[in-house]
Scaffold this active site. Sequence first.
Site, PDB file in Angstrom:
ATOM      1  N   HIS A  41      39.807  70.447  95.692  1.00  0.00           N
ATOM      2  CA  HIS A  41      39.379  71.624  96.444  1.00  0.00           C
ATOM      3  C   HIS A  41      40.595  72.474  96.833  1.00  0.00           C
ATOM      4  O   HIS A  41      41.613  71.940  97.241  1.00  0.00           O
ATOM      5  CB  HIS A  41      38.639  71.138  97.696  1.00  0.00           C
ATOM      6  CG  HIS A  41      37.835  72.176  98.400  1.00  0.00           C
ATOM      7  ND1 HIS A  41      36.759  72.808  97.822  1.00  0.00           N
ATOM      8  CD2 HIS A  41      37.932  72.689  99.658  1.00  0.00           C
ATOM      9  CE1 HIS A  41      36.226  73.648  98.691  1.00  0.00           C
ATOM     10  NE2 HIS A  41      36.931  73.602  99.808  1.00  0.00           N
ATOM     11  N   ALA A  88      32.464  80.704 100.534  1.00  0.00           N
ATOM     12  CA  ALA A  88      31.438  80.767  99.488  1.00  0.00           C
ATOM     13  C   ALA A  88      30.061  80.481 100.074  1.00  0.00           C
ATOM     14  O   ALA A  88      29.066  81.122  99.715  1.00  0.00           O
ATOM     15  CB  ALA A  88      31.760  79.770  98.384  1.00  0.00           C
ATOM     16  N   TYR A 107      35.615  81.535  99.311  1.00  0.00           N
ATOM     17  CA  TYR A 107      35.988  80.189  98.882  1.00  0.00           C
ATOM     18  C   TYR A 107      35.547  79.180  99.935  1.00  0.00           C
ATOM     19  O   TYR A 107      35.715  79.398 101.124  1.00  0.00           O
ATOM     20  CB  TYR A 107      37.506  80.087  98.673  1.00  0.00           C
ATOM     21  CG  TYR A 107      37.879  78.905  97.809  1.00  0.00           C
ATOM     22  CD1 TYR A 107      38.117  79.057  96.449  1.00  0.00           C
ATOM     23  CD2 TYR A 107      37.921  77.619  98.344  1.00  0.00           C
ATOM     24  CE1 TYR A 107      38.408  77.962  95.643  1.00  0.00           C
ATOM     25  CE2 TYR A 107      38.199  76.524  97.557  1.00  0.00           C
ATOM     26  CZ  TYR A 107      38.449  76.698  96.207  1.00  0.00           C
ATOM     27  OH  TYR A 107      38.713  75.608  95.415  1.00  0.00           O
ATOM     28  N   SER A 108      34.972  78.056  99.472  1.00  0.00           N
ATOM     29  CA  SER A 108      34.568  76.951 100.344  1.00  0.00           C
ATOM     30  C   SER A 108      33.545  77.451 101.368  1.00  0.00           C
ATOM     31  O   SER A 108      32.489  77.936 100.987  1.00  0.00           O
ATOM     32  CB  SER A 108      35.811  76.346 101.009  1.00  0.00           C
ATOM     33  OG  SER A 108      35.511  75.127 101.635  1.00  0.00           O
ATOM     34  N   ALA A 109      33.856  77.354 102.668  1.00  0.00           N
ATOM     35  CA  ALA A 109      32.919  77.880 103.660  1.00  0.00           C
ATOM     36  C   ALA A 109      32.735  79.379 103.500  1.00  0.00           C
ATOM     37  O   ALA A 109      31.705  79.929 103.899  1.00  0.00           O
ATOM     38  CB  ALA A 109      33.404  77.555 105.073  1.00  0.00           C
TER      39      ALA A 109
END
Length: 546
Positions: A455, A217, A213-215
Amino acid sequence: MFDNYSRESYIFNAGSLGHIKGLTITSHGSPAVHYFGGLPYALPPVGQWRFRVPRRLPKDYRYGTATEPGKFTDGTKICPQPPSSNTPDPSVVSEDCLQLNIWVPAGPPPIHGWPVCFYIHGGFLQVGTSNTKPEDLVSLLNESAFRAIMVLPSYRLNVFGFLASKALAAEASSNGEATGNYGLWDQRLALEWTHENIRLFGGDRSNITVAGYSAGAYSTFQQLAHELFRVPEEKAIIRRVAMFSNSTGVMPKSLQDQQLQCDELLRRLGINLDLSYDEKLASLRAVPHDRLVQAQIGMRISEFRVLADDAFYPLDLMDKINNGEFAKRMKIRGIRLMNGECESEHIMYCRWRTPQESYSAVYQRLLADFSPEVTQKIMEHYCGSSENLPVGYKNWEEFFGRVYANIQVHYLQRGFHNALFTGGLEAGRDVFRYRFERRLDCVAEKIPSEWGVTHLTDIPVWLWGCGYTNGLDDQEKKWLKGWNEGFAVFVNGDEVNWGTKNPKDMRRWRRDGKTDVCEDNSWEDGLKFWKLVNSGHRGTEGKAND
């Protein structure tokens, strides 16, 4: 939700790894999952090994014996990091953090073993943790359609994971090592450890999904790109990837750009820039980790990010995406992608190291993440030759949040997807796009309701309530049953009935709770932005060790 769970000690014979003591989490009196927390996957990156690539454990490394099982009932140590909304307790902070947590469904595994989901945590590559309560994944692994081993690695962050400089590059070259991107190399070594050892826990080493997820991802993308272009197919590990709320990013900074950040850090630490390379590195390695953390707070170039090194990150990667080679290699290896967004990503992004209310402050803030060339293109795209706030934005804070969200998520996803489709991948078969326009009620426990579907709000959808006291209510479970089943089938490696057929199609969770397939109304904007920032790279900026 946790009232129905209890913990029991669990002694496990991990074969060649030795005997380890973990936990069995029971639900309503029956075993639900087995948990092992803080298993080392590499030697400690401390002392002279700070700012160097991770080192494998010795082949004869054992975690414990039958008479003295190794105790792994807590979590990993957490990389030192600046304060955030989830600042870790000092007692668990350590540079010796190259460890991972494992959740295994209770009961006998399938014939070929459990599928494996290697999940990378987010935090802008600056902060974050792989730790969550052992009970947090019981709902996913025992009370939903999802059945897989979950592996959550810790890795080096911020300055510890992504410092780069000419001095470090020279040292690495003399040692025959890569320089920079230590956090990515950590993740890779954790993935290799998983591939080599997960069968001992009942896992199928040939059925590994990398997700994040996020960084996390973004890291997932980096791991996929590295494997496609730097790892022979016969040594490939990744079968599929799930990238939640992030994308490819842009071409990372060069060593020359990163040197400016290192010089700023040295000045803040009082280390003379005129020292020799060896003296600079000795001084840096002598600084206590808490002082290195403190020195980062308030830096102009605040974000320690990926280096375009040509060792982990191929310099011609964007060219390979644009000319279809990336898609071709995914197709040959049978790798599928799940990737999408929340509708209001920007609400959360505008709160991450927010710049002051001016054009120059936003410009400088973007320079902390991106190269001068990319930053200039972005600001000219939105502002033209003017330094005035563009029409349609309330203030510079909102402008920054929306631009940052477009770079991290919305626009670059669309450009990436377009390149994959043009290169031969198929919507609903190879690429599974999604969009969330509703959030779970439990999310208000951590994220204000007025922030909307921003987010992070969909993490408990994918992980079925993980990290939230109340989890999903009965109505939400009904609404999201198909999403949970789709994710489970994806990780299992079976055919997914996602419902999308065309490149612009997105599976959507609507405000009214229903799920449908909608046409992407930001597709063209994303393609235009991708072309602006991610085309025309020659891949000749020079290797990091040059």
